[in-house]
Design a protein around this motif. Sequence first.
Motif, PDB file in Angstrom:
ATOM      1  N   UNK A 177      -3.383   0.331   0.514  1.00 32.14           N
ATOM      2  CA  UNK A 177      -3.497  -0.959   1.197  1.00 32.14           C
ATOM      3  C   UNK A 177      -4.808  -1.048   1.959  1.00 32.14           C
ATOM      4  N   UNK A 178      -5.477  -2.181   1.808  1.00 33.56           N
ATOM      5  CA  UNK A 178      -6.685  -2.473   2.573  1.00 33.56           C
ATOM      6  C   UNK A 178      -6.405  -3.631   3.530  1.00 33.56           C
ATOM      7  N   UNK A 179      -6.790  -3.427   4.772  1.00 36.95           N
ATOM      8  CA  UNK A 179      -6.664  -4.465   5.789  1.00 36.95           C
ATOM      9  C   UNK A 179      -7.996  -5.202   5.910  1.00 36.95           C
ATOM     10  N   UNK A 180      -7.950  -6.530   5.883  1.00 38.84           N
ATOM     11  CA  UNK A 180      -9.150  -7.354   5.994  1.00 38.84           C
ATOM     12  C   UNK A 180      -9.133  -8.048   7.351  1.00 38.84           C
ATOM     13  N   UNK A 181     -10.060  -7.668   8.236  1.00 37.34           N
ATOM     14  CA  UNK A 181     -10.118  -8.258   9.577  1.00 37.34           C
ATOM     15  C   UNK A 181     -11.565  -8.380  10.034  1.00 37.34           C
ATOM     16  N   UNK A 182     -11.879  -9.458  10.749  1.00 39.36           N
ATOM     17  CA  UNK A 182     -13.191  -9.538  11.378  1.00 39.36           C
ATOM     18  C   UNK A 182     -13.128  -8.899  12.763  1.00 39.36           C
ATOM     19  N   UNK A 183     -14.282  -8.735  13.381  1.00 38.81           N
ATOM     20  CA  UNK A 183     -14.358  -7.942  14.610  1.00 38.81           C
ATOM     21  C   UNK A 183     -13.602  -8.548  15.786  1.00 38.81           C
ATOM     22  N   UNK A 184     -13.294  -9.846  15.724  1.00 37.44           N
ATOM     23  CA  UNK A 184     -12.556 -10.466  16.835  1.00 37.44           C
ATOM     24  C   UNK A 184     -11.125  -9.942  16.921  1.00 37.44           C
ATOM     25  N   UNK A 185     -10.639  -9.252  15.882  1.00 42.26           N
ATOM     26  CA  UNK A 185      -9.270  -8.725  15.880  1.00 42.26           C
ATOM     27  C   UNK A 185      -9.176  -7.323  16.462  1.00 42.26           C
ATOM     28  N   UNK A 186     -10.319  -6.687  16.732  1.00 39.61           N
ATOM     29  CA  UNK A 186     -10.304  -5.322  17.247  1.00 39.61           C
ATOM     30  C   UNK A 186      -9.664  -5.272  18.634  1.00 39.61           C
ATOM     31  N   UNK A 187      -8.765  -4.302  18.816  1.00 39.31           N
ATOM     32  CA  UNK A 187      -8.094  -4.049  20.093  1.00 39.31           C
ATOM     33  C   UNK A 187      -7.271  -5.237  20.573  1.00 39.31           C
ATOM     34  N   UNK A 188      -6.836  -6.083  19.640  1.00 38.12           N
ATOM     35  CA  UNK A 188      -5.933  -7.197  19.978  1.00 38.12           C
ATOM     36  C   UNK A 188      -4.501  -6.733  19.702  1.00 38.12           C
ATOM     37  N   UNK A 189      -3.707  -6.666  20.754  1.00 38.23           N
ATOM     38  CA  UNK A 189      -2.324  -6.203  20.638  1.00 38.23           C
ATOM     39  C   UNK A 189      -1.397  -7.404  20.712  1.00 38.23           C
ATOM     40  N   UNK A 190      -0.579  -7.585  19.673  1.00 38.67           N
ATOM     41  CA  UNK A 190       0.335  -8.715  19.608  1.00 38.67           C
ATOM     42  C   UNK A 190       1.776  -8.231  19.590  1.00 38.67           C
ATOM     43  N   UNK A 231     -18.752  -2.470  12.988  1.00 32.13           N
ATOM     44  CA  UNK A 231     -18.105  -1.211  13.331  1.00 32.13           C
ATOM     45  C   UNK A 231     -17.114  -1.443  14.479  1.00 32.13           C
ATOM     46  N   UNK A 232     -15.916  -0.892  14.389  1.00 28.23           N
ATOM     47  CA  UNK A 232     -14.958  -1.018  15.491  1.00 28.23           C
ATOM     48  C   UNK A 232     -15.464  -0.301  16.741  1.00 28.23           C
ATOM     49  N   UNK A 233     -14.931  -0.666  17.910  1.00 27.24           N
ATOM     50  CA  UNK A 233     -15.262   0.071  19.131  1.00 27.24           C
ATOM     51  C   UNK A 233     -14.933   1.558  18.976  1.00 27.24           C
ATOM     52  N   UNK A 293     -12.503   6.058  16.188  1.00 25.13           N
ATOM     53  CA  UNK A 293     -12.033   7.436  16.155  1.00 25.13           C
ATOM     54  C   UNK A 293     -10.589   7.526  15.669  1.00 25.13           C
ATOM     55  N   UNK A 294      -9.751   6.579  16.093  1.00 24.69           N
ATOM     56  CA  UNK A 294      -8.353   6.568  15.645  1.00 24.69           C
ATOM     57  C   UNK A 294      -8.275   6.339  14.135  1.00 24.69           C
ATOM     58  N   UNK A 295      -9.128   5.465  13.605  1.00 19.08           N
ATOM     59  CA  UNK A 295      -9.158   5.220  12.159  1.00 19.08           C
ATOM     60  C   UNK A 295      -9.601   6.475  11.409  1.00 19.08           C
ATOM     61  N   UNK A 296     -10.607   7.156  11.938  1.00 21.12           N
ATOM     62  CA  UNK A 296     -11.072   8.396  11.302  1.00 21.12           C
ATOM     63  C   UNK A 296      -9.981   9.462  11.298  1.00 21.12           C
ATOM     64  N   UNK A 297      -9.270   9.598  12.409  1.00 19.33           N
ATOM     65  CA  UNK A 297      -8.191  10.598  12.485  1.00 19.33           C
ATOM     66  C   UNK A 297      -7.080  10.295  11.478  1.00 19.33           C
ATOM     67  N   UNK A 298      -6.871   9.004  11.212  1.00 19.23           N
ATOM     68  CA  UNK A 298      -5.838   8.591  10.268  1.00 19.23           C
ATOM     69  C   UNK A 298      -6.344   8.576   8.821  1.00 19.23           C
ATOM     70  N   UNK A 331     -10.579   4.615   5.590  1.00 23.42           N
ATOM     71  CA  UNK A 331     -11.963   4.269   5.255  1.00 23.42           C
ATOM     72  C   UNK A 331     -12.358   2.952   5.921  1.00 23.42           C
ATOM     73  N   UNK A 332     -13.569   2.896   6.480  1.00 25.06           N
ATOM     74  CA  UNK A 332     -14.098   1.652   7.047  1.00 25.06           C
ATOM     75  C   UNK A 332     -15.195   1.148   6.108  1.00 25.06           C
ATOM     76  N   UNK A 333     -14.992  -0.033   5.551  1.00 23.87           N
ATOM     77  CA  UNK A 333     -15.976  -0.643   4.644  1.00 23.87           C
ATOM     78  C   UNK A 333     -16.586  -1.845   5.342  1.00 23.87           C
TER      79      UNK A 333
END
Length: 255
Positions: free
Chosen positions: A205-218, A236-238, A243-248, A251-253
């Motif tokens: 699964x690939x998630x498609x999000x722009x940077x405005x969605x980073x660190x948004x908790x719903x 690039x995410x904050x 780091x959390x994405x790398x640990x998991x 891949x960041x494209x």
Amino acid sequence: MTRLRKRDRQEQILLELRQHPHVRTSDLALRFGVSTETVRRDVEALSGKGLLRRAYGGAAAAPMGAQPPFGERDLARIDERARIGRSAAELVRPGEVLMIDAGSTTHQLALGLAERGRDLTILTNSLAVATALGRNKTFHIVLCPGDFMGPEAAVYGPETLDFLGRYNANRAFIGSSGLTAKGITDANLAAVAVKRTMIRQARGTFLLVDHSKFDVELVATVEPLSMLQGVVTDMQPPFLLREALHRANVRIKLA
């Protein structure tokens, strides 16, 4: 003092609202070295995207269970989302089976696939996605049954989930309204169930999000980061999220 660009100001406003429930227009104007009218326009723009709500004298954090309808989201950040859609389309190979959920960024993926894809079988719950894909005569498009939700231009519900559960896919492409170190977050609970099912039925699964969605908790966490193969985004995410994405092993494209 160097004045911030509009996008940088708006990101600072959203960052402040993650720390405090309310911010004052006059305080922000003083901090940014701009007029209060400029800050009001920033707040108005962010409110239109559902990222905050206007409040007396300033702005307040958006409720965790609220998001603007598809039609409004589809007009926001078009350039960024179009790049993300085209970049995600590059991941697809002829003959693959895909699942694509409803959303403004996945709509851009559908437009990108229609231009460059060949011989794909695609299951979707989105009328907008299906319509965009229909421009390509080599595609076999399967539209899910279910309860039609007008503001999302998509179908949801038990029939949709049962239908998706009968199929398997090479890849799922989903969007979301938020991405945190805890995982994918969204405000639409019916959509959350569809995303979970697509993730379960796909090999990756690939998630498609722009940077405005980073660190948004719903209100709902769809799945943890470990359920993703990759994230396609425009920046690039904050650091902590990256780091959390790398640990998991996600891949960041970058588009």
